[in-house]
Every structure is written in C-alpha cells, then in structure tokens.
Enzyme design. Structure first.
Site, PDB file in Angstrom:
ATOM      1  N   GLU A 116       0.849  -1.375   0.152  1.00  5.97           N
ATOM      2  CA  GLU A 116      -0.260  -0.042   0.771  1.00  5.97           C
ATOM      3  C   GLU A 116       1.193   1.174  -0.062  1.00  5.97           C
ATOM      4  O   GLU A 116       2.008   0.914  -0.291  1.00  5.97           O
ATOM      5  CB  GLU A 116      -1.054  -0.428   1.333  1.00  5.97           C
ATOM      6  CG  GLU A 116      -2.220   1.203   1.333  1.00  5.97           C
ATOM      7  CD  GLU A 116      -2.758   1.609   0.553  1.00  5.97           C
ATOM      8  OE1 GLU A 116      -3.609   2.084   0.185  1.00  5.97           O
ATOM      9  OE2 GLU A 116      -3.156   0.596  -0.210  1.00  5.97           O
ATOM     10  N   GLU A 272     -13.025  12.105  -2.808  1.00  6.73           N
ATOM     11  CA  GLU A 272     -13.388  12.621  -1.463  1.00  6.73           C
ATOM     12  C   GLU A 272     -13.566  14.034  -1.467  1.00  6.73           C
ATOM     13  O   GLU A 272     -12.764  14.903  -1.954  1.00  6.73           O
ATOM     14  CB  GLU A 272     -12.248  11.986  -0.184  1.00  6.73           C
ATOM     15  CG  GLU A 272     -12.094  10.269  -0.332  1.00  6.73           C
ATOM     16  CD  GLU A 272     -11.565  10.180   0.897  1.00  6.73           C
ATOM     17  OE1 GLU A 272     -10.944  10.693   1.888  1.00  6.73           O
ATOM     18  OE2 GLU A 272     -10.883   9.486   1.307  1.00  6.73           O
ATOM     19  N   TRP A 280      -9.342  18.077  10.724  1.00  2.00           N
ATOM     20  CA  TRP A 280      -8.256  18.038  11.545  1.00  2.00           C
ATOM     21  C   TRP A 280      -7.496  19.596  11.061  1.00  2.00           C
ATOM     22  O   TRP A 280      -6.584  19.537  11.667  1.00  2.00           O
ATOM     23  CB  TRP A 280      -7.137  17.504  10.759  1.00  2.00           C
ATOM     24  CG  TRP A 280      -8.117  17.575   8.975  1.00  2.00           C
ATOM     25  CD1 TRP A 280      -8.684  16.751   9.036  1.00  2.00           C
ATOM     26  CD2 TRP A 280      -7.358  17.976   7.987  1.00  2.00           C
ATOM     27  NE1 TRP A 280      -9.421  16.620   7.763  1.00  2.00           N
ATOM     28  CE2 TRP A 280      -8.533  17.719   6.916  1.00  2.00           C
ATOM     29  CE3 TRP A 280      -6.385  19.755   7.879  1.00  2.00           C
ATOM     30  CZ2 TRP A 280      -8.171  18.443   5.416  1.00  2.00           C
ATOM     31  CZ3 TRP A 280      -6.848  20.274   6.924  1.00  2.00           C
ATOM     32  CH2 TRP A 280      -7.199  19.802   5.330  1.00  2.00           C
ATOM     33  N   HIS A 323     -15.655  14.533  11.204  1.00  2.00           N
ATOM     34  CA  HIS A 323     -15.770  14.784   9.981  1.00  2.00           C
ATOM     35  C   HIS A 323     -16.761  15.206   9.570  1.00  2.00           C
ATOM     36  O   HIS A 323     -17.559  13.439   9.364  1.00  2.00           O
ATOM     37  CB  HIS A 323     -14.369  13.834   9.547  1.00  2.00           C
ATOM     38  CG  HIS A 323     -14.451  14.123   7.886  1.00  2.00           C
ATOM     39  ND1 HIS A 323     -15.070  14.416   6.986  1.00  2.00           N
ATOM     40  CD2 HIS A 323     -13.046  15.097   8.104  1.00  2.00           C
ATOM     41  CE1 HIS A 323     -15.035  15.028   5.515  1.00  2.00           C
ATOM     42  NE2 HIS A 323     -13.594  15.181   6.097  1.00  2.00           N
TER      43      HIS A 323
END
Lengths: 638, 638, 638
Positions: A116, A272, A280, A323
């Site tokens: 990843e 997104e 954040w 969020h």
C-alpha cells in the site's frame, strides 16, 4: 454522473445498513467506496478470513442499484501484523519509530508490508528502507563513482567507497547533501508507487477489466503524480479547501485543473471531499449554504465525471467523528448537509449529457514535481521562494479572467498551447530546456519568472551565467541574485508609465537583446530591468526578475495573452467563474457565482439551462448567491 | 598583507586548476586554504592513500607564487570510517544520533575519532562521552564528595555514591542540575580542545616551525576561546554579519575587536567571510557595492594582517553552492563579486606597511565565557538577560564614539586601562572579584550593570547580600531583584534633571555610601537608586540597576569616559568609523564611511593616504559612500 | 492556624540549623515540611541508612515547638537506584527516555520504583507501562471485544485480536485513537494514584493515626483530583499565580475554591507557594509589597487552615536557588520577604478562631477531569475550546460579584445549590445526564454553554441530535456547529434591546420550546438563537450557543442569579473581594482589597476586626492598598 461517498458499514450495527441503502437511493447515490479500513475485519488474525459481512453489504447495495468502488483495505494494517512484524513500523529521520493506533503505520519498503501507499508517512528512514534506497540508487547510477559525481561528494568529504556506506538522509549535524535528499524524495515516491503497482498486479490478475485508481491529494508534494497518473485507469482526487480561506474557490479550481491535466484531459473523479466541516484544522469552519454544491459543480465544470464525499454516514467514534458526512449524527431531516446532499443528487442526475466532455485550454502552466522538490531544499539564496506560491501568483489571473489553463510537464509537447507560463523551473533536464526553447522558436509565447533554468537533474548549477539554458531565449543574463527580506519592496517603473512594486526577489539583469518592459526604480538596481520581452525565432519570451504586485502581474499577463491570441472562455461580472466542457454531444457553459450576492449575467437567449431544465427567455440570467447555471450552447449540438 | 580564500580544487576537474591560478594572480591572491574537506579523497578507504592530486595542486600554486594554508581535513570524516565505527557518531541530549551526509558527524570523545573539533556538534551525550566526562570531573574534583558539594546534590536528592553514576545532562523531566550543565559546557569545550591538541602534537612533530591555527567563529558560545587562544600560534576568525541587519557594521567591528583581544593585541587573520551572500539564512541578503571592501578594511583597521574568503570558486554542487565566492558560477567579467575582489586585492597590496602594527585601547570590556554559560542556564529571575545583548548595549556607544576597546577576562591585569566596563558578570572567581576591586582601589574607573558578582565558579550564590564581592566597591546593597516583563518600562530621573527609561530588569538598591546619579520614578521602586557612583580607594565605580535606554546610556558612558580621561580616536561626522593602528614604522588612521552618502571628513593636511597613494591637499577629504581612507599620520614615523 | 514552609536542612551545614529554629520562632512558624528530597541522604547506597542527621533536625525542631510534616522523600530517586534499574526511567510517546539529573525520573508503573507520584512525568510510554496499561484495560473492559467496541477499532482498521497487541498511544503517523488516548489519561492518573496508595498503605501500618496528604497543584490536568481527594486525610495545594498576570488574584481565588471543593467543604492547607518570585517562568515577576499577605489571607478566607511556603531558606545551589523563600540569600533584616513573612506570622496567630469554619456557597460550577481530557483531545470542530477558559469565563463574574461558588462533579448531589453552571461538559455519563436533568426538574436553575452533552464516557457521540441528553431540558436542538476563527465575532441582539458579541463558537439552534433571550444578528445564523431559556419541570435552564463578550455574560449571569435567588456575600466597591467563613463559634467576613489604592468599605458598626484587634467605630472602614480586614459578624456568635 457518479455520485456518492466512502461507506464504512463495518463501523455500524447491521440494522443500520438497510436504512443506509434506503437513504442512498433517496439522495440519488449511485456509487460508494467500501472496505477502505476493513483489513482487521476481513482478516481478524493471520490467515483467518471473514468475508461474510462484506458479502451481505455488497448484496444489499447491489439490490439497491448502487455500484461499489471496492477498496483494497491496505491503508491501515491490523495490530496483529504489527505485533508479528514490528520492523514494518516506519522510522523518521531522527530515528523515532511511529506506532500503530492511528493508520498508515508502515514502511513502504518493508517486505512484510509491501501492499500500500500513504499520505502520513511518505518516506521511511529505517534500515530496510536504506537497503531499498541503495538498490534504487544502483539502478539509477550503476556505479558508485557515478553516484559520487552526481551527489558532488567531494564537497564536505562525503565520497563513498562502497554502496554499503550509503544511507537515507537521516538527521545530520547540519545541512545534508542536497542531491542525496532529492534522490531520497524520488526514491520515496517510487517506493510507494511500487507498493501500488504490487497491488495493481494482483488486481489485474484477479479482477481483470475492473478499472483501478488510488486517490490523489491535490498538490501533494511527496508523490510525483505525473509518474503515478500513468499507472491509473482513472484519475481520482481528494480535496479539502478551507472555507475560511478567501482564496478557497480559486484553490478548488486549481486542484481540479491539476487532476484534469494529470488525466491528460480525460474525465476524472472527485473521490473525497467534505459536505461541511473537516476535523483536522485548528478551527474547522463550516461551509455556508450552497458552497458544497458550488464546489461540486465546479469540479464537474473542470472535468470531473463523478462527485463523492468522505463519507456517507458520520462516525460515532474514532479520530474522524467530527468530520462531516452526507448523513449526520442527528436526524437527517434536520441536517442542512443532508438536505443539500439530496438536492445535489437531484442536480447531478440531470448532467449525464456532460459526461465524457472535455475542457479545452489555450494556456499551459509548466509544473514539475522534481523541480518543486529541488527548489524547496534548504540552502538557497532565499528560502522564501515556494513553488505553489509562484504557481498561484500566475493562476490567480487566469482564474479571475476565465481563461482555461492546463498544467504540463516541462518535457511535454506544448505546440497546442498559444501561451506557456513558467512560474518557476529551478531544476530541469536538457531535454526540457530544448523543449521550451523550441516551443518559442516555433512561434509560441512564454512567460518565465526568476530563478528558473538554474540546475540540472543532479541539482548541479548550470554554469556559464544564469539562466544558462535560457539566456538566448530570454535575451539577457542574470549577473546576481538579490533576494528581498520579508516586507522589503522595490519600486518598478513600466515603460508605459505605470508603476508597481516587486518583492521576495530581485536580480541584476543585463539585457542582451531583450527589450525592457519595466525597470527597478531606485536602490542598488536602479534602472536595471525588472521585466523584459524578447523575440526569439517566431515567438516571444517574457521574463520577470522580481515578484510583481498583483495589479502589475494582471496587466502583464493580459498583454502576453493578447500577444498570444488567447481568449477568455466568457466575459461577465467579477466573481462569476465560467468554464466550458465540450463534446461531440454538446457544449456546456458552466457559470458559477462565487459571490454572496445575486448576480445578473449575460447569456445567449434561448439556451437550455440543465439544472432548471428551462430555456433562457432573455439575454440575461439571474444567478442567486453561490448559484450555478449550465447552459447548453447552440453551436454545441453533436 | 595576506589575501585569498578557501580553495577546494578537488571539487573541480583538473583542467580548471590552471585557470584558477591565473585568476588568483590577477586578483592579487597570495594565500589559499587547501584540503579542508579532502579526507575522503586523500584516504578513499582505510589505509589507502592518494596524495598525487594534492601534490599537483600544491606544485601549481607554488609555481604561481601562492602560499598555502594546509588544512588537516579532519572536519568531515569519510563514510567508510563511519561504517567501521558507527559509535563515533554524535548523540544529542534526547538520545537522537546524528548521521553522516553533511559534515562534523563525530563525537569529540570518540577514541575512533579523536582528531578534530566542531561548530555544528559542540557537545555529545553518548556513553563514550559520559565516561570521558567522568574522567574530566575526577580531574576537577578529585573525590565524589567534592563533586557532590560543588553540584549541590543535596538538592532534589541527586547525591552520587559512585563515579559510575554520573552522566552528562541528558534530557530530564525538568530543569537539570545547573552545575552539572555548567561543568558539561566546560568539559565539552575542553574535549574539543583536546581534539585540537592531539592534532597539534602531530603537526609539531611532523611540520615543526609551521604556525598552527584553527578558525574561531566570533562570539561562539560553546567554546571558551580565552583557553583556546593560548594554544594557537595565530588567531584566525570566521565572521558572517548579515548585511540586512542595520547593526551589521557594528557587529563586524565587535567580532574583530574580540579576535584582537584573544590574540592579546597581536595581528590576527580573517580566515573566512563571504564576498556577497551566504546560503544558510532564511533570506540571504546580498552585499551592496562597496560593503565587502569596507568590512575587509575594517578588519585590517582592527588588527587583521590578512583577509580571506570562503571560498575561491563557487561550488557547483552540494549544500554550499549558493554561498558566494571570489569566482562566480558565471563569467567572472560579468560578476561584481569578482571585480570587487580583484580591486580589493589591489588595495591590500598597498598595505604591507600596516602589517604588525597594533591597536591601542584605553577601555576594556570584561567578558568571560564561563559567566556567559552560567548566566544563560535556565531558572533565573529573568531568562531574558542575555550576555551578548548586555555587551552590545555598552559596545554600541564606544563604536559610535570611535573609542577603541579591548575585551578582557575578569582575572586579567587591567592596570593599563583607564576605564573598565562590566556589562554583566554573573559568575566570577574570588580572584576575579579581588582583581576588579583592586583595579578601582588603585584609581581605575569601572562601570558595572546589574546581576553581577552573584555566584562563584560552582554556580553557588555568594551569600551575605547581593552583590557580595562588590558591595563595598559599589557602596550599596541590592535587596531584591524585580525583573521586568517584555514591554514594561520604568521611568528614570537623573540628578541633572534629564529623564530616561529602564527596561528588562530593576532592583531594590539601598545605597551604603554610593551617590545616586539617577532614581526610579514611580511604582514600587519610586525614589530608589537606578544609577549610582561610588568613590572607592583612588577610583570610581558606577552601578546600573536597570537597562537604560540608549540615550541615557550614551550620556552615562560619556560621563564615565570623561571621569577616566578616555579620549576618542578621532572625531568626525556620524557614520564614519575611525580606528588607529600604530607601530614603530608608522601610525595609520583608518576612516571608514558606513553611510550610503558621500561624507566630508577632517584630516591633517599633507597626510599620505595609502589607498589612493596621494597626499591630502587640504584639511578635509571626501569619502564616497562606503569609502575608506588610510592616513599615515605625521607623528607616526619610526 | 498552621504557618511555615518546606524545610531542607540537609542542604545546609548543621551550624545553620540552630539559627533556622530561632528565626522560625521569631516568625511564628509552627509547621515545616521536612525531608522531601532526602532519599539520597537517608539511604546513600542500597540498604545503607543514615537517619542520625534527621533525628537531630527533628529533635531541634521539637525543642523549638515546631511541628513537622514529614515527607516520604520518594519524589527524587537517588542515582544509585537508577544505575541498578535503568528500566525505571520514564519514556515519552516518541520513545525518548528521560534521565536523572533533575527530579521525578521514574516510570510510575516500574516495579523497581513503585512508591511515588509526579508532576513532571504524569505518564510513561515504556514497555513496563504498556503491560500495566493492558492490565488496567482488562480490569475496565473484561474482554478484548468490549475494548474493541469502546475504542471504536473498526475505524481505521484498529481491531485487536489479542490483549498483547494493545500498547499506549505512542507516536503515530496521524491522530491516534481518541478513546485509547482518553483511557491512557485515566490509566496514568490511576497508576500514579496506585503509587500514592502503596505509600499510604505502608504509612497506615507504621504511623497509624498520622494524617496523610500529597500536594495538589491546582487545576493540574493529568490527575483526576476528584478521585485522588478521596484518598487524602487532608487536602493540600501548591499554587503559583503569576503576579504579572492582571488576573492573578482571580486565579488564586479559583485555585482555593477548587481545593475547598475537593475537600468537600472541609478546611485544607496551602502547602506551597512563593513569598516573592518563582524561578521557572521566562520572566519571574516579584510580588509587590502586601501581595503575599493578601493572597495568604485570601487562602484562609476561602477555607484554608494553614499557609506554608516553598521554602524556608532560599537555596544556595541547584535548579531552584532563584526561587524566593522566607529567608533570603542576604541578611534577613534587609529583606522585604522576611519582614513580610514575620508580619504574616503575627497576623495568622490571631486567626485561630477561624480554624474549622466553613464557606457556604449557593452556586456550583460543574467540572469533571474526564470531560476536560476528552474535550482537549485533537480532532474537534474547534481546537480552541479549552476547558479552563470556559470555566474562567463563568467564574470571573462570580468572583467580581462576591458570589461564593463550589466546584462539583456532574454526578454529585446538587440539591443544595440554587444555581448550577456548566461552562462545558463535552463528555458525561448517563448518570450525570440524569442528575442534571433531575436537578432542574426539581426546581433548580442551570446555565449551560455549547458543546456540552456530546459524548459518552467512551467518547462516542450521543446520537439522535445534539445535545442528546439535554434537548428536552434545554428545549432546543443544535443542528450544526459553526466554530469561529480567531478574531471572528458575531453580533448578538438581546430581546431587551441590548447588544453584544459572540466569538470562538456558534451553532445553528432550533428552539423546541425554549424562549429566545438573544439571537445572532446578520450572517449565516441571522435571527437564530444565541441564548435561550427553557422552563423544565419546576426549574429553568439557560443555554449559550456562543461565547458572549464579558459584559453580556455578566448581565446574563446576573439574571440567572436573580432568577435563582442567589445573593452575593457582600456588596462594596469594585476590587474588594468578600468571603465569609462560618462556624458555630463565629461568622468571619474577610474583606480583601486587591486594588493599589486605599478604599473605603461599608461595615457593620461595632464589629470586631481580628487583624487589628479593634472594634469598628463607624459604618465604614479604610482598607489600605492590598489591605485586609476580618470582621466577626454580630450574628455569628456560637
């Protein structure tokens, strides 16, 4: 038009799933991203798998007519893997090891973890990475002697006698070798790309024909997206401009233009974004009513064929529970975010005709990751010259003037652009230098700012007088750099009598054929050129020896555009953004009102407006605050 | 007069070397420093040496008539040594190990690396250093009991029962033991000095008669240069004032005066400085035309017999490629730096008569490294009292008034000075206290500021009332410290009716014989003394209980100078610095115009001016902006 | 009334001890704390003890009539213990190990060191602590499945399959799991409490009947003092407000009220404070004359039955030698601190009648450590909402208005208070929610600010609409949070026509039964409620959807007080603080003049004033600057 968000059903009891699908349908959602953080659910212990719950989720979505973007789930390795392979945890330059308890706690070079790629840990300084770095360097340089040459190791007695002596740029007593640092940035981008490629190879074998992507993160410095984009079937992006930033609308446009350019003009997906707040920032401003819709339609205007959010349902627990999402903590019917998401779904459903159309640009901005990395290494005449600041100083005027713009690599074929802008190109290859020279010689118009053409890909200064590869092109030589302190401004006098200022940087330029468009006024550089223009072959090259104030920059770029024959997409009141998408099936003019006031805009009478489904009855149209119109232009019929 | 720079031919192909020597001759260069970072070239692998290229360089320089300052090359160990001895890498207080990839990556106490000394890593907290620190402490204290006494270990239960328990002041939960910290600073300075001494011993054996030096770095806190200077055959310095700092001319003078003082009046060498820009500030301002020459001649004025640069030819690669040099990246004929360097070479060639002459000073500023270290340890009444700020607040007025000044240790014989200034002397030995008392008693004039005479060399408070060793000398006692917050100012009323302000610090002073020259006006200290004067023996001692504003300080120092009979070197327009060097062969008055305007200055008619080679035809002379005149004074003939 | 300070005779030669006792008697000292940092003296090597010197000290004090508060001496382990057990040294989240050389260098979970508790190192991330943390978590959750649920580990794939995988929240690539962080704060508080308990068990066995305490440190975030106070025989405190802070008098009061509340109304002891300056701020302001006395008598006013200082005699050496003490470095007779300490001793000797009396409050402020911890974890809508800021914004108006106030846990029985204030209660248990609802339902008045009632003790959002447990109580729902940037202000219009502003935070509130007392004026929230009032059962609940400016807040609280029938202790000129202590033996009204001016205050004619020993002859009394009067009120006779 794709519409939806990240969907994490594993964070919720199964009884919620039916309700999720019902509400997705209500909102017009047709695509969700699933299983992004499900590794520890799917493989709760080494070799023990549980796909049953995922099967149930997928069946449920399928029955609801909702497509799935299935994640590989490798962004957050489970605790049991860390316990078995503590050496897979990443290490910082100062030797501090990062641990589990958040996400992306892996060394990209770890053999135990080679699946990843990441945003929080774009590089690792551990011993495993050191060995991988050495292998990468051997691939690049072949011999240790060639590495010594490229890294300039005779400086400060850094000469290597054996590959085993080479390490990543760990914390040092003072400035590390810049070429070592630059190569480590190249290596780190490649090491993560290799993780992605390893996944891609598996997927191509097991699910051939299914398109593969990984989310970009707009102007993300650690990864050279030009290289990455070549490995993606479709480009997708995450973008989170700060609504409290007065420039956020511009930044949102910039991000979208970058994605379209990475996709080489093909449609891309906004994978997104937030419906309302992120969690954040020190203070996370909410989006005022209409802003979410405005930005989503701006993404479509600038080439997106899909608009998704992080995430579908707001988490109850964990680091991202604050969020915002499409579905809130409270009752949906009382949530603005939900009501706007539903309305947006209805809007997007009207835009299928737009899918596949393209945005045409006559202007390109040259932008290379490698030059960005090199420019912002320490030990420069000024550490305040930043790649993105330079880039925005140009982009702002194109955005304000509704001039479509692409980003391009310095080695790309630029022939199809009328105007090429080079806000800064500190590092470049010989091939890139030849490319830019050839572009102008063949009739192109180019605008370049200071401290460009300075070093080669080894970060070695190009000798013989700055900017060595562009001295003929620009018709001048730069004899000295005089960076300016914060707050220090120089007066600039233009040949046409107007006046402006320069800050950040100044240079001692001696023309060698170039015409002076403006000169410094007073001080050490009095009467020396600040802005020049040079005829080169069939084309023209402008040069800026300082950072001009915004008004002067606007005038200069307007002049260059006129010279190059560049026309705006549309002309209307300030604050209204205009972008055109074009296809054999139609031409779509997006008009986006960024202001908080109602605005009257000129339109062609009798145009179809897609969102209202109405035809314009006069030559003007009223856009409400943050309102959008999408006009099908008469000439655009297939 | 020596002239030149660092020369790193190993960073360039051999074909460039011939050109280097040709241009050196053109610029009047007669000395270059060679092989500073050549270890990895000279010994590319353990025990394998290659001196052939260095021989060729030295021969070439010799044939060109250029002398060589040959470096030991130990400042940057090669990677192969690090790989064989990873334990030689230095460790910070928080346990972070520093790596190769820059320079000076060594622990000074490492047996595997005991050759050199540093600026980036002036101390190391590793286990090897811990053992060396213990040995040093045993040398200083003899018994663990004596260490316990000196370190005051009964505080916070820090009592040691065995030497093996003692460690460097590594990162602790809260403030570390101050005497431990102070001793670690002493030890670290000595450990590096021992590295230097080890090299010196080798050199004395192999190249007897060749003078040995190592570059100082002006007011460099980690190393006690008073101790170091005793081990140097000639004092040399690196200095890099920031041209963007309006005080840079003053700071340049201050650095030079320190060097002359460290050399105990003998000539010294400016070993490194930049021709134009450095590369390690956030923004690296360029020197305007004439400033390089002005500062170089200022160094000569203040006692230097040589002026060198870092470096001869600007690097193409590496961390310092943006540090200016005598030879630029571009064509020399287009470079201001090169043209000015050539002109400077011609100027310096006219100053051989100046070599060996001395600067005489009637004023001394007391300045001790140990007191500096102790003052700036944490946990003080105010952490804002900084040694160099205090020192500059005094020095400024001497510089502005063209009064020559030496720096002196608190234990030096001060009898030859008319006036002694003590900006701050927090820590001092009994011997120093007696020395200062005796100086005044014998007729000297002394000015001392607050928070002096407070602790002994163990950093133990001198009991019995502050400032214990100076209460009689000053004729007062200080009953309490009242440090002031940033921005807090107290009004001060002088006996002569003038008014001023104090900031940073205030004290509750009760006179015990002293005369009040000024008192605080209002607030808690209303009518308490702010400035006092006391007759002591045949002399006079002033005391300042606050930091006076600049104008008040100027008046006070003028009064003290008048009292002491100190005369300025020369009186002329503001902005013109005057320094005199003196020798049996002549008296040389340097007049240096720091302003950017032309200035008319008074001179003795008929004086020889060395730079122009002309005799003054009237009683005034015109100095251009940043211009310099060096007048041979009639009375100076041998 | 207890009076004295920390006494560290082991830092001084024995000859000083006699003088110490003589001066203690002169100052009226009757209690000193001994042997706080004497471990290395009492046990200079493993198993070797030396109590002889301590015996001599205790005998000497006993003969002088001075009681001793004997410390366990465990706050600073000796170097020999560290050398034998290096694993006892604490480790930070990033793996950095802290060393000896200061104090409190221990891991609270270390078996080799399990005796004490700390302020500098309230938590440790080492492997030993990790094992202890796991044991604590097993105690809390029983099964790993329950831990997974509570920590929400399905988020970011953090699911644990085995207890051994669980670690403290060490440094991670991005935000750590918030519940893991919260539990680590709970665990760390408990781990230190377990150290205290281990000591307590030993002491109860060896010195039964001797009361045990450990110093609190006012609003010290790492330790949940509500839990700790239950283990103390008497509550004691350290407090060091900064005299340079204009709010320091208020902060001093706040600290004292917290101590009284922790002691559940019983008298407490001010165990440490400074006579004049501390040594650990950047600039350590001195207390002006009278301030030490004022604050000491304020402590007594607010419930203290003892007033002690750190420390008796100012240290000569070590990290705290610049911390003021009762006895200075110089001659006592010239020291203001000493003269004031002596006078204070005389004052306190007159206050024995006050001992044991109580302060009665009609108002409570709800304050929970766990909610504080949770509120200030990262990843919130705004990181600028801080628990103590919120608390002070309420407390200020009670202090200014001389309204007595207690602090209470959210689960305490609140029936005896007329008014309950909830500045912020982000996290709360179901029990607390029920408790607050019941309080209002039964007739109480409550004022609550935004972002309260949000999460449960697992830090999981309470679903169903904010603030879920208080929606009925408040008669509204909060549909969205709109945090404000620094400097951003919203206009607020009150129903009574007054206007104010809100900053820091705003919310989209929809009333559901509540009455609007004020609404936002303009912007996105135009005409939406800013302040509401709701009748609930027999009581009333106010809600604030923003942070009001100080004047608006004062008016609002005045209204709530009037509604609740709360009366001030006393009404007089601004700047004069009034507090009443009450007992069967008398009622004592303390009047404390915080201003620097003389003030005339109303009194009951014929009252006894304890400090002067006089009876008031008229209906007013003159308080000098920082002066205090303690009036025995007629009605207070036993």
């Amino acid at each position: 038009m794709l519409y939806g968000g990240d969907y994490n059903p594993d964070q919720w009891p199964e009884v919620v799933w039916e309700e999720d699908v019902r509400l997705m349908r209500e909102a017009g959602v047709n695509l969700v991203s699933v299983a992004i953080f499900s590794w520890s659910r799917l493989e709760p212990a080494q070799g023990r798998y549980d796909f049953a719950w995922l099967d149930r989720v997928l069946d449920l979505l399928h029955r609801g007519g909702i497509a799935v973007d299935l994640a590989t789930g490798t962004a957050s390795p489970p605790p049991w893997l860390v316990r078995r392979h503590p050496e897979m945890l990443p290490v910082l330059a100062d030797g501090v090891r990062l641990h589990q308890g958040a996400r992306q706690h892996y060394c990209p070079s770890s053999p135990a973890y080679r699946d990843e790629y990441g945003c929080h840990v774009p590089a690792c300084w551990c011993d495993v990475s050191a060995a991988d770095f050495r292998a990468w360097l051997q691939g690049r340089y072949g011999t240790i002697e060639e590495l010594n040459r490229a890294w300039g190791t005779d400086f400060w007695s850094q000469r290597y006698s054996d590959w085993e002596e080479v390490i990543p740029p760990r914390r040092t007593p003072t400035w590390p070798n810049p070429t070592q640092s630059l190569d480590f940035q190249r290596f780190s981008s490649d090491a993560l790309l290799e993780c992605y490629e390893a996944e891609r190879r598996e997927l191509l074998e097991h699910t051939p024909g299914v398109p593969i992507t990984t989310n970009f993160m707009s102007f993300f410095k650690p990864l050279d997206y030009w290289k990455w984009a070549e490995h993606e079937d479709i480009v997708s992006n995450d973008a989170y401009p700060d609504p409290a930033d007065p420039d956020s609308g511009l930044i949102a446009a910039l991000n979208s233009d970058l994605m379209r350019s990475l996709a080489r003009g093909r449609p891309w997906i906004q994978m997104e974004q937030t419906t309302n707040r992120v969690n954040w920032r020190p203070v996370n401003a909410a989006k005022p009513p209409g802003l979410m819709r405005l930005w989503c339609l701006q993404q479509v205007a600038r080439g997106a064929d899909g608009v998704l959010f992080f995430q579908w349902r707001q988490s109850r627990a964990g680091a991202e529970k604050w969020h915002s999402a499409m579905l809130p903590h409270g009752a949906p019917e009382h949530s603005h975010a939900w009501l706007e998401a539903k309305a947006l779904g209805a809007d997007l459903a009207k835009l299928d005709a737009v899918c596949g159309s393209r945005v045409g640009a006559e202007v390109a901005i040259v932008f290379d990751w490698e030059s960005w990395w090199a420019l912002e290494l320490p030990s420069k005449p000024s550490g305040e010259v930043r790649q993105l600041d330079q880039l925005r100083a140009y982009y702002r005027h194109l955005f304000d003037g509704n001039v479509a713009v692409d980003f391009a690599r310095s080695t790309d074929d630029l022939a199809r652009y009328r105007l090429v802008l080079v806000p800064n190109l500190y590092l470049l290859s010989d091939q890139a230098a030849a490319n830019l020279n050839a572009y102008v010689e063949a009739g192109g118009t180019l605008v370049m700012s200071f401290f460009s053409g300075i070093v080669d890909p080894d970060d070695h200064v190009r000798l013989g007088g700055y900017p060595a590869p562009f001295r003929e092109l620009l018709g001048l030589r730069v004899e000295d750099f005089l960076p300016l302190s914060a707050g220090q401004e120089l007066s600039v006098a233009f040949a046409d009598g107007t006046r402006g200022t320069g800050d950040l940087w100044s240079e001692l330029v001696t023309p060698d054929g170039a015409e002076e468009l403006a000169s410094f006024d007073g001080g050490v550089l009095a009467a020396r050129p600040a802005v020049t223009r040079n005829r080169f072959g069939k084309g023209t090259a402008y040069y800026l020896a300082t950072r001009l104030d915004s008004a002067s920059m606007a005038r200069l770029l307007a002049e260059a555009q006129a010279e190059a024959g560049v026309r705006p997409t549309w002309t209307g009141p300030a604050g209204v953004e205009a972008v055109r998408r074009d296809s054999p099936r139609g031409r779509f003019l997006f008009l986006l009102n960024h202001s908080e006031a109602e605005v009257e805009v000129p339109v062609a009478e009798g145009s179809d407006e897609l969102l209202s489904g109405k035809r314009t009855a006069s030559s003007s149209l009223t856009l409400p605050p943050r309102g959008v119109a999408i006009l099908v232009e008469p000439g655009g019929a297939p």
